[in-house]
Write a protein that holds these residues in place. Structure first.
Motif, mmCIF file in Angstrom:
data_model
loop_
_atom_site.group_PDB
_atom_site.id
_atom_site.type_symbol
_atom_site.label_atom_id
_atom_site.label_comp_id
_atom_site.label_asym_id
_atom_site.label_seq_id
_atom_site.Cartn_x
_atom_site.Cartn_y
_atom_site.Cartn_z
ATOM 1 N N ARG A 8 0.840 -1.202 0.000
ATOM 2 C CA ARG A 8 0.000 0.000 0.000
ATOM 3 C C ARG A 8 0.881 1.260 0.000
ATOM 4 N N VAL A 15 1.653 6.354 -7.235
ATOM 5 C CA VAL A 15 0.647 7.386 -7.512
ATOM 6 C C VAL A 15 1.290 8.766 -7.441
ATOM 7 N N TYR A 48 -2.656 -2.566 -10.379
ATOM 8 C CA TYR A 48 -2.773 -1.159 -10.005
ATOM 9 C C TYR A 48 -1.817 -0.221 -10.745
ATOM 10 N N THR A 60 -3.113 3.204 -11.946
ATOM 11 C CA THR A 60 -4.478 3.199 -12.463
ATOM 12 C C THR A 60 -5.327 4.153 -11.622
ATOM 13 N N PRO A 61 -6.459 4.595 -12.142
ATOM 14 C CA PRO A 61 -7.347 5.443 -11.336
ATOM 15 C C PRO A 61 -7.774 4.744 -10.033
ATOM 16 N N GLU A 62 -7.952 3.439 -10.090
ATOM 17 C CA GLU A 62 -8.338 2.686 -8.890
ATOM 18 C C GLU A 62 -7.246 2.751 -7.824
ATOM 19 N N ALA A 64 -5.155 5.238 -7.245
ATOM 20 C CA ALA A 64 -5.211 6.539 -6.579
ATOM 21 C C ALA A 64 -6.345 6.574 -5.559
ATOM 22 N N ASP A 65 -7.478 5.990 -5.891
ATOM 23 C CA ASP A 65 -8.603 5.937 -4.954
ATOM 24 C C ASP A 65 -8.285 5.057 -3.751
ATOM 25 N N LEU A 66 -7.591 3.963 -4.000
ATOM 26 C CA LEU A 66 -7.278 2.996 -2.947
ATOM 27 C C LEU A 66 -6.356 3.579 -1.885
ATOM 28 N N ASP A 68 -5.607 6.935 -1.501
ATOM 29 C CA ASP A 68 -5.997 8.286 -1.133
ATOM 30 C C ASP A 68 -4.792 9.224 -1.062
ATOM 31 N N GLU A 70 -2.676 12.205 -3.328
ATOM 32 C CA GLU A 70 -2.781 13.146 -4.437
ATOM 33 C C GLU A 70 -1.824 12.708 -5.541
#
Length: 166
Positions: A8, A15, A48, A60-62, A64-66, A68, A70
């Motif tokens: 993580r 990211v 990812y 991947t966009p996922e 960045a969401d995972l 959190d 910037e």
């Protein structure tokens, strides 16, 4: 897929640093080789990240969401030069001293001297070169080839928000 704490944290680095290269992640993660980076990406973060047309590593966009975090580069229109970047302190300092668009581009050594004068720092010339290339990959810096490669901002300094990453 459940990620370990280490995975993580490293995904957050991807990211934040994107677009990036194995060598940049190798330095961030204190690994011995780019192949170790590749192996970790494939084994732990395979779903990812991806490599773009220039073989640069992107999340991947996922992703960045995972995590959190910037993203390292944000463009207001989604295309073209970024309006916001998140970079290490040396790269933020480079943006502060680098020639503006339309001005005469600067060599790596000229940028090094400008950094010394402006910030009373003494980075290694290779760190300055690496920082310029990283900013180039983010479409913030452009290169002009004269006797040696020279650099200048690709966007107006006032049109770019720069945040310092950890």
């Amino acid at each position: 897929m459940t990620l370990s704490e280490e995975a993580r944290e490293r995904l957050a680095d991807v990211v934040e640093l994107q677009p990036t290269k194995n060598s940049e992640l190798q330095d961030r993660w204190n690994l011995e080789s780019g192949s170790e980076v590749h192996q970790f990406l494939e084994n732990e973060l395979g779903e990812y990240y991806f490599r773009d047309d220039n073989s640069l590593i992107r999340a991947t966009p996922e992703a960045a969401d995972l995590v959190d975090v910037e993203p390292g580069v944000v463009s207001e229109e989604g295309e073209g030069p970024p309006s916001r970047i998140r970079v290490p302190e040396l790269q933020a300092q480079i943006v502060e001293v680098l020639a503006e668009p339309g001005e005469r581009s600067q060599s790596v050594v000229a940028v090094l001297h400008a950094l010394r004068d402006a910030f009373d720092v003494d980075p290694d010339v290779e760190d300055v070169r690496s920082g310029l290339q990283s900013l180039r990959r983010k479409d913030v810096v452009e290169v002009e080839y004269r006797t040696v490669p020279t650099f200048r901002l690709a966007v107006e300094r006032d049109d770019l928000e720069v945040a310092v990453s950890r």
